[in-house]
Design a protein around this motif. Sequence first.
Motif, short mmCIF file in Angstrom:
data_model
loop_
_atom_site.label_atom_id
_atom_site.label_comp_id
_atom_site.label_asym_id
_atom_site.label_seq_id
_atom_site.Cartn_x
_atom_site.Cartn_y
_atom_site.Cartn_z
N UNK A 1 39.20 -4.85 76.01
CA UNK A 1 38.09 -5.07 76.62
C UNK A 1 37.64 -6.64 76.37
N UNK A 2 37.05 -7.12 77.45
CA UNK A 2 36.68 -8.63 77.57
C UNK A 2 35.17 -8.69 76.91
N UNK A 3 35.14 -10.06 76.28
CA UNK A 3 33.73 -10.31 75.98
C UNK A 3 32.81 -10.71 76.96
N UNK B 1 41.44 -17.04 74.43
CA UNK B 1 42.13 -15.95 75.20
C UNK B 1 41.27 -15.93 76.63
N UNK B 2 40.17 -16.63 76.71
CA UNK B 2 39.29 -16.43 77.96
C UNK B 2 39.99 -16.75 79.39
N UNK B 3 40.78 -17.61 79.38
CA UNK B 3 41.70 -17.92 80.66
C UNK B 3 42.78 -17.03 80.74
N UNK B 4 43.28 -16.31 79.66
CA UNK B 4 44.38 -15.54 79.82
C UNK B 4 44.49 -14.58 81.21
N UNK B 5 45.47 -14.41 81.82
CA UNK B 5 45.67 -13.47 82.91
C UNK B 5 45.79 -12.02 82.30
N UNK C 1 50.03 -10.36 74.98
CA UNK C 1 49.51 -10.71 73.44
C UNK C 1 49.44 -9.30 72.88
N UNK C 2 48.82 -8.14 73.44
CA UNK C 2 48.61 -6.83 72.89
C UNK C 2 50.05 -6.33 72.35
N UNK C 3 51.10 -6.40 73.48
CA UNK C 3 52.38 -5.73 73.11
C UNK C 3 53.11 -6.66 71.86
#
Length: 237
Positions: free
Chosen positions: A59-61, A73-77, A84-86
């Motif tokens: 989830x996003x902040x 990580x805010x700018x990550x697609x 990143x999760x995987x």
Amino acid sequence: MTSPLIQIDRAEKTYRIGEIRVPAVRGVSLTIDNGEFIAITGASGSGKSTFMHLLGCLAQLDAGTYRFEGKSIESYSRAQLAALRNRRIGFVFQSFNLLARTTILENVALPLAYQSVRRDERRKRAAAMLERVGLGDRMKHHSNQLSGGQQQRVAIARALVTRPPIVLADEPTGNLDSKTSAEIMRLLSEMNRDEGVTIVLVTHEQDIAAFANRHVVFRDGVVASDELQRNEILVPV
Ligand code: ADP
Ligand code: MG
């Protein structure tokens, strides 16, 4: 020497259901160093699971900042977050979340398929992880043919097969009896001590939290206390 793995600053997350707003995380700052073993406790509804979702990039902040291995990580697609999760985060849940009519070898090998690891290499690495968690003789079993404790071992093997620096575990012993819970905690402690895997674990049980070397308490969406503690000595079973 430790270095920050995750730096979260003033994180906020509010759920919106129609007109109703439920503030779940209300300004949490936390730095997690490589190699730490952190237990998060707190009353039901205090925001622990929501915070774990933020930590796991599930989830996003709404507000605040999050840096993983120094990168914001805010700018990550979506694709970058999925990668990143995987690759960098292992997840262990209370409900195990294994595929039922699938062998445990295939369950553990699955995260490697998303990394385009070749089939024989996937099986080799999954088999090695299953040996590591004490299930080397069960590889061909389906997950629904195993006990709860064994299923959680499979889930831990699946979380670690990609060699992530961090494992997030939300109530991993919540469905297990106390003896099996202690075995699972010993396994996680070993992974932390021997492989250097950083662990963040949510629990509502003090004797489970005692295995960690840092104890964070949530209250009403904020950190009420954050203390280092001497962890439970690993007693051989
Ligand atoms: P904990 O894991 O500590 O029990 P949660 O993070 O699950 O706490 O919940 C924090 C608050 O957010 C609670 O008030 C809960 O009811 C609310 N909440 C959690 N998930 C959702 C959701 N998907 N939609 C709306 N509200 C939610
Ligand atoms: Mg929860």
